[in-house]
Design an enzyme around this catalytic site. Sequence first.
Site, PDB file in Angstrom:
ATOM      1  N   HIS A 246      -6.070  20.542  -1.687  1.00 27.23           N
ATOM      2  CA  HIS A 246      -5.385  20.681  -1.079  1.00 27.23           C
ATOM      3  C   HIS A 246      -4.552  21.842  -1.117  1.00 27.23           C
ATOM      4  O   HIS A 246      -3.997  21.609  -1.890  1.00 27.23           O
ATOM      5  CB  HIS A 246      -4.416  19.422  -1.197  1.00 27.23           C
ATOM      6  CG  HIS A 246      -4.731  18.180  -0.705  1.00 27.23           C
ATOM      7  ND1 HIS A 246      -4.936  17.372   0.713  1.00 27.23           N
ATOM      8  CD2 HIS A 246      -5.229  17.629  -1.771  1.00 27.23           C
ATOM      9  CE1 HIS A 246      -5.448  16.521   0.644  1.00 27.23           C
ATOM     10  NE2 HIS A 246      -5.780  16.011  -0.565  1.00 27.23           N
TER      11      HIS A 246
ATOM     12  N   HIS B 296       5.138 -19.352   0.242  1.00 25.48           N
ATOM     13  CA  HIS B 296       5.132 -18.871  -0.717  1.00 25.48           C
ATOM     14  C   HIS B 296       4.723 -19.447  -2.794  1.00 25.48           C
ATOM     15  O   HIS B 296       4.985 -19.378  -3.708  1.00 25.48           O
ATOM     16  CB  HIS B 296       7.076 -19.580  -1.338  1.00 25.48           C
ATOM     17  CG  HIS B 296       7.666 -18.863  -0.159  1.00 25.48           C
ATOM     18  ND1 HIS B 296       7.318 -18.393   0.737  1.00 25.48           N
ATOM     19  CD2 HIS B 296       8.759 -18.743  -1.349  1.00 25.48           C
ATOM     20  CE1 HIS B 296       9.625 -17.876   1.061  1.00 25.48           C
ATOM     21  NE2 HIS B 296       9.861 -17.985  -0.102  1.00 25.48           N
TER      22      HIS B 296
ATOM     23  N   HIS C  37      -5.206  21.110   6.398  1.00 26.34           N
ATOM     24  CA  HIS C  37      -4.831  19.883   5.142  1.00 26.34           C
ATOM     25  C   HIS C  37      -5.808  19.150   4.278  1.00 26.34           C
ATOM     26  O   HIS C  37      -6.684  18.278   5.181  1.00 26.34           O
ATOM     27  CB  HIS C  37      -3.677  19.347   5.885  1.00 26.34           C
ATOM     28  CG  HIS C  37      -2.775  18.104   4.653  1.00 26.34           C
ATOM     29  ND1 HIS C  37      -2.381  18.683   3.326  1.00 26.34           N
ATOM     30  CD2 HIS C  37      -2.887  17.001   4.459  1.00 26.34           C
ATOM     31  CE1 HIS C  37      -2.092  18.251   3.107  1.00 26.34           C
ATOM     32  NE2 HIS C  37      -2.186  16.600   3.154  1.00 26.34           N
TER      33      HIS C  37
ATOM     34  N   GLU D  59      11.223  -5.408  -3.770  1.00 28.07           N
ATOM     35  CA  GLU D  59       9.890  -5.467  -4.097  1.00 28.07           C
ATOM     36  C   GLU D  59       9.293  -4.715  -5.199  1.00 28.07           C
ATOM     37  O   GLU D  59       9.296  -3.894  -6.311  1.00 28.07           O
ATOM     38  CB  GLU D  59       9.064  -6.313  -4.333  1.00 28.07           C
ATOM     39  CG  GLU D  59       9.759  -7.890  -4.036  1.00 28.07           C
ATOM     40  CD  GLU D  59      10.660  -8.301  -2.870  1.00 28.07           C
ATOM     41  OE1 GLU D  59      10.545  -9.546  -3.175  1.00 28.07           O
ATOM     42  OE2 GLU D  59      10.310  -7.550  -1.996  1.00 28.07           O
TER      43      GLU D  59
END
Length: 686
Positions: free
Chosen positions: A31, A491, A279, A430
């Site tokens: 790049h 969970h 790009h 998190e």
Amino acid sequence: MTLSMTHEEQQAINTLRALAMDGVQKAKSGHPGTAMALSPITYLLYNERMKYDPQTPNWLGRDRFILSIGHASMLLYSTLHVAGVKQLDSNGQPSQEAAVRLDDLKSFRQLGSRCAGHPEYRHIAGIEMTTGPLGAGVATSVGIAMADRWLANRYNKQDFELFQSNVYVLCGDGDMMEGISSEAASLAGHLKLSNLCWIYDNNRITIEGDSELAFTEDVQARFLAYHWNVIKVDDVNDLPQLRQAFDQFETTRDRPTLIIVKSRIAFGAPTKEGTEAAHGAPLGEEEIRGTKSFYGMNPDESFVVPENVYQTFQNGLGKRGAKQLEIWNQLFAQYQKEYPELAEEIETLSSGKLPLNWDKMIETFPTDAQGLASRSSSGKVLNQAAAGIPWLLGGSADLAPSNNTWLKLPEAGEFLPGLVGRNIHFGVRENAMGAIANGLVLTGLRAYCSTFFVFADFLRPMIRLAALMQIPTMFIFTHDSIGVGEDGPTHQPIEHLASLRAIPNLIVFRPADANEVAECYRTALNLTSTPSVLVLTRQNLPTINRDKFAAASGVQKGAYILADSNQTPNVILIGTGSEVSLCLDAFDILSNEGIAARVVSMPSWELFEKQPKEYQKSVLPPNVSARVGVELGVELGWSKFIGNKGRFLGLNHFGASAPANVLMKHFGFTAENIVKLAKESIEASK
């Protein structure tokens, strides 16, 4: 393009641009555009702003630069080269070898090159972290900025300002789109981290085209809402305007700073059409020749650095950094006389070591049929370990009371706006939590973070980065199975152990009782180049009678013989975590029936597989093919331990919502079922 630049500045910046073009072109991938566009920023930061000595790039008191847009790696490699940054030797000490040699730039993205496609920590001195996954750099920088605040709070004294560093991060539209940047920016603003500066390249280009295809938000308004100081620079080539922005950052004391810089992604020859590179693609030989001609360079030469460009950086960064380090060293020498114990702490943590006898406070848990949930014993051991390691800190994603990760030591305190303690409130963030914990560890501190095991997926990318960077971040997960009970399948982690065990250079622990928990902490905290995961229960686990069964110190080898017959076993029961006690119950039943059995507790696959083959064979003899693996998770990976004659008791499906004891019986997690499977395996082995 020569806006507000002297000839010396322009030559240095154009040299960085040319090196980026040449490196990508020779590699035939990479790049170049962003690296070329943002060369004025790294020139200004390194040569004028940063507190940084290129001869000693691991100086503890340095400012830090992070290239969050890691795809523009040639910008960082080129800057480190012309700045004269020295490589660290195998002992982590500065050498006389250049960190990035000209030949390294020529072998960009090639096998064995220091200059990988994205910057990689430990490969090159001067790379503060591994970047590539967008958003990781900006999020990790928050942890690094927090670490400097923590170090300053503990060690700085009147007339001894050892720690007062800034963290600069170069980021782009991709970083801003990734959700982790929002998490991290929100917390940084809340904590008023005024030593943190993100420089946002607003070039409005992504791989698919104009960023407005998917990104039209008002970034300035967003960061103002996060309580950041926001500054706009209209042209990245306007060095006076950039200097003013950095001046404003340095004088802002109550919030982090975002500098929004406008740039064009590449600077091709303006006389040709189609001058802006796509790009992520080389410019092409013709385009490079035209661009070099426009810059006043010889279009027939590649990888050329004029001697006066090296001298420009030596006169700026080289002399300034050497003087800053000299002053710091003199200050630290006096500090050692005034505060010898604190000085020794600084030297210990900066070397990656722990205090002598740091684990002397860790107690042995007595035999207890009722026992403790391993999340509870973990909380006790964590506090005992923290008493011996003053620079151990961390927290949970809004779950500290449930994860038992709160440090209750009198001096621990909290990390809040205006306060700098050891208990961190990460909030429900998190992914950013994992990155911030990594940032804390990258500065020499020891950090942990925690949540429910099922939510490990939210921060798995940061666990992987810790493993890739070879840093000893500790990830503590509780509520590890269907033992969560009534919370139900959302969970109840089933596939998560297998998922984390798949990550190279990561040690996963699932302890069977409180004393195994203690040994897991001893082992994990002694790691220096490997992150660790502790997987803990919500439900109580019996504390095993160590007078009757083997000592928990076997944890250090990953797996050990916990219970055994006085003869060659007919069957081996292998368990982890909460299932080990079930294996012991099954062992008693089998023994009463005259069947010789062995119970192996295997808290860490990875550590066991690191042991000598002789030890592995002594625990799991090849001639005993009757085996039962028992774990509240998927079977993936267990075949290497139980073989094709073995049986597995686990969960290859999602759980259900019900009390934990009901679920255990419903899914067959009973000693009687283990005995049944053991007999099947014995029969299959005949």
